[in-house]
Design a protein around this motif. Sequence first.
Motif, mmCIF file in Angstrom:
data_model
loop_
_atom_site.group_PDB
_atom_site.id
_atom_site.type_symbol
_atom_site.label_atom_id
_atom_site.label_comp_id
_atom_site.label_asym_id
_atom_site.label_seq_id
_atom_site.Cartn_x
_atom_site.Cartn_y
_atom_site.Cartn_z
ATOM 1 N N LEU A 1 0.866 -1.173 0.000
ATOM 2 C CA LEU A 1 0.000 0.000 0.000
ATOM 3 C C LEU A 1 0.898 1.216 0.000
ATOM 4 O O LEU A 1 1.805 1.321 0.829
ATOM 5 C CB LEU A 1 -0.875 0.025 1.257
ATOM 6 C CG LEU A 1 -1.686 -1.219 1.571
ATOM 7 C CD1 LEU A 1 -2.373 -1.080 2.923
ATOM 8 C CD2 LEU A 1 -2.708 -1.475 0.477
ATOM 9 N N SER A 2 0.683 2.142 -0.931
ATOM 10 C CA SER A 2 1.496 3.354 -0.930
ATOM 11 C C SER A 2 0.597 4.568 -1.078
ATOM 12 O O SER A 2 -0.423 4.533 -1.771
ATOM 13 C CB SER A 2 2.562 3.318 -2.029
ATOM 14 O OG SER A 2 1.987 3.200 -3.302
ATOM 15 N N VAL A 3 0.990 5.626 -0.384
ATOM 16 C CA VAL A 3 0.270 6.892 -0.462
ATOM 17 C C VAL A 3 1.249 7.962 -0.923
ATOM 18 O O VAL A 3 2.389 8.018 -0.479
ATOM 19 C CB VAL A 3 -0.402 7.260 0.875
ATOM 20 C CG1 VAL A 3 -1.567 6.334 1.154
ATOM 21 C CG2 VAL A 3 0.571 7.212 2.033
ATOM 22 N N HIS A 4 0.785 8.772 -1.836
ATOM 23 C CA HIS A 4 1.599 9.808 -2.460
ATOM 24 C C HIS A 4 1.056 11.179 -2.049
ATOM 25 O O HIS A 4 -0.019 11.256 -1.448
ATOM 26 C CB HIS A 4 1.570 9.619 -3.980
ATOM 27 C CG HIS A 4 2.119 8.287 -4.385
ATOM 28 N ND1 HIS A 4 3.410 8.110 -4.829
ATOM 29 C CD2 HIS A 4 1.566 7.040 -4.372
ATOM 30 C CE1 HIS A 4 3.627 6.822 -5.087
ATOM 31 N NE2 HIS A 4 2.522 6.158 -4.819
ATOM 32 N N PRO A 5 1.756 12.243 -2.360
ATOM 33 C CA PRO A 5 1.270 13.572 -1.965
ATOM 34 C C PRO A 5 -0.186 13.825 -2.384
ATOM 35 O O PRO A 5 -0.957 14.404 -1.632
ATOM 36 C CB PRO A 5 2.234 14.530 -2.654
ATOM 37 C CG PRO A 5 3.526 13.765 -2.696
ATOM 38 C CD PRO A 5 3.090 12.335 -2.977
ATOM 39 N N ARG B 1 14.255 15.590 -2.985
ATOM 40 C CA ARG B 1 12.966 16.274 -3.016
ATOM 41 C C ARG B 1 11.823 15.384 -2.571
ATOM 42 O O ARG B 1 10.699 15.862 -2.454
ATOM 43 C CB ARG B 1 12.675 16.781 -4.429
ATOM 44 C CG ARG B 1 13.676 17.796 -4.904
ATOM 45 C CD ARG B 1 13.396 18.307 -6.288
ATOM 46 N NE ARG B 1 12.391 17.524 -6.989
ATOM 47 C CZ ARG B 1 12.081 17.685 -8.252
ATOM 48 N NH1 ARG B 1 12.669 18.588 -8.968
ATOM 49 N NH2 ARG B 1 11.156 16.956 -8.827
ATOM 50 N N THR B 2 12.106 14.092 -2.336
ATOM 51 C CA THR B 2 11.054 13.153 -1.987
ATOM 52 C C THR B 2 11.392 12.445 -0.687
ATOM 53 O O THR B 2 12.390 11.729 -0.613
ATOM 54 C CB THR B 2 10.864 12.096 -3.105
ATOM 55 O OG1 THR B 2 10.646 12.779 -4.346
ATOM 56 C CG2 THR B 2 9.693 11.190 -2.808
ATOM 57 N N GLY B 3 10.560 12.653 0.329
ATOM 58 C CA GLY B 3 10.699 11.946 1.595
ATOM 59 C C GLY B 3 9.894 10.656 1.540
ATOM 60 O O GLY B 3 8.811 10.617 0.941
ATOM 61 N N VAL B 4 10.425 9.600 2.147
ATOM 62 C CA VAL B 4 9.784 8.289 2.091
ATOM 63 C C VAL B 4 9.721 7.682 3.489
ATOM 64 O O VAL B 4 10.719 7.628 4.203
ATOM 65 C CB VAL B 4 10.568 7.322 1.161
ATOM 66 C CG1 VAL B 4 9.855 5.980 1.057
ATOM 67 C CG2 VAL B 4 10.774 7.934 -0.212
ATOM 68 N N LEU B 5 8.529 7.217 3.862
ATOM 69 C CA LEU B 5 8.328 6.448 5.086
ATOM 70 C C LEU B 5 7.960 5.032 4.670
ATOM 71 O O LEU B 5 7.163 4.834 3.754
ATOM 72 C CB LEU B 5 7.183 7.036 5.917
ATOM 73 C CG LEU B 5 7.379 8.424 6.492
ATOM 74 C CD1 LEU B 5 6.090 8.918 7.152
ATOM 75 C CD2 LEU B 5 8.511 8.430 7.504
ATOM 76 N N ILE B 6 8.555 4.038 5.349
ATOM 77 C CA ILE B 6 8.273 2.634 5.035
ATOM 78 C C ILE B 6 8.077 1.876 6.344
ATOM 79 O O ILE B 6 8.850 2.055 7.294
ATOM 80 C CB ILE B 6 9.415 1.979 4.236
ATOM 81 C CG1 ILE B 6 9.616 2.692 2.905
ATOM 82 C CG2 ILE B 6 9.137 0.487 4.010
ATOM 83 C CD1 ILE B 6 10.809 2.193 2.111
ATOM 84 N N ALA B 7 7.048 1.028 6.365
ATOM 85 C CA ALA B 7 6.807 0.163 7.514
ATOM 86 C C ALA B 7 6.186 -1.135 7.016
ATOM 87 O O ALA B 7 5.579 -1.175 5.938
ATOM 88 C CB ALA B 7 5.871 0.834 8.510
ATOM 89 N N LYS C 1 3.182 -4.088 3.289
ATOM 90 C CA LYS C 1 4.243 -3.086 3.173
ATOM 91 C C LYS C 1 3.562 -1.754 2.925
ATOM 92 O O LYS C 1 2.855 -1.572 1.930
ATOM 93 C CB LYS C 1 5.199 -3.414 2.030
ATOM 94 C CG LYS C 1 6.319 -2.396 1.897
ATOM 95 C CD LYS C 1 7.272 -2.765 0.770
ATOM 96 C CE LYS C 1 8.380 -1.723 0.669
ATOM 97 N NZ LYS C 1 9.233 -1.999 -0.489
ATOM 98 N N LEU C 2 3.761 -0.826 3.855
ATOM 99 C CA LEU C 2 3.146 0.489 3.782
ATOM 100 C C LEU C 2 4.222 1.515 3.464
ATOM 101 O O LEU C 2 5.242 1.583 4.151
ATOM 102 C CB LEU C 2 2.483 0.809 5.128
ATOM 103 C CG LEU C 2 1.819 2.163 5.289
ATOM 104 C CD1 LEU C 2 0.669 2.336 4.293
ATOM 105 C CD2 LEU C 2 1.321 2.314 6.722
ATOM 106 N N THR C 3 3.997 2.298 2.414
ATOM 107 C CA THR C 3 4.968 3.305 1.993
ATOM 108 C C THR C 3 4.259 4.638 1.807
ATOM 109 O O THR C 3 3.179 4.694 1.218
ATOM 110 C CB THR C 3 5.640 2.904 0.662
ATOM 111 O OG1 THR C 3 6.174 1.587 0.786
ATOM 112 C CG2 THR C 3 6.751 3.872 0.287
#
Length: 114
Positions: free
Chosen positions: A44-48, A79-85, A95-97
Amino acid sequence: MSEILTLDALSVPLRALRLLALDFPELPAPVVDLSAIYPDRLSLSVHPSHGGFAAFEAWRTALGIAPDAVDFHVQCDHRTGVLIAQTEYGGADIKLTGYTEVAAGTRPSEAGAA
């Protein structure tokens, strides 16, 4: 010769996705990814445009992932911050991003992690 997987081989993450839709219908819709390469994983990923880190935080909380289990980094474009768990839900490896834009001139430690 490798065996070609059938759609049934993806039943675990598909069931987890169904459970997530039933359990958390109010959460922001993420980009959903299933792959025959990792047949037990639901990404699962969420973008701006989906709420960025705020949407990531909503999903992290709903899935019961501890804040200290989240990895933060800034991609090489600076320019892009990434959180992953990662966690387990409904028998699937989740996998959450989360992605967000980092302000120009911000150092990675100032970009903000959950």
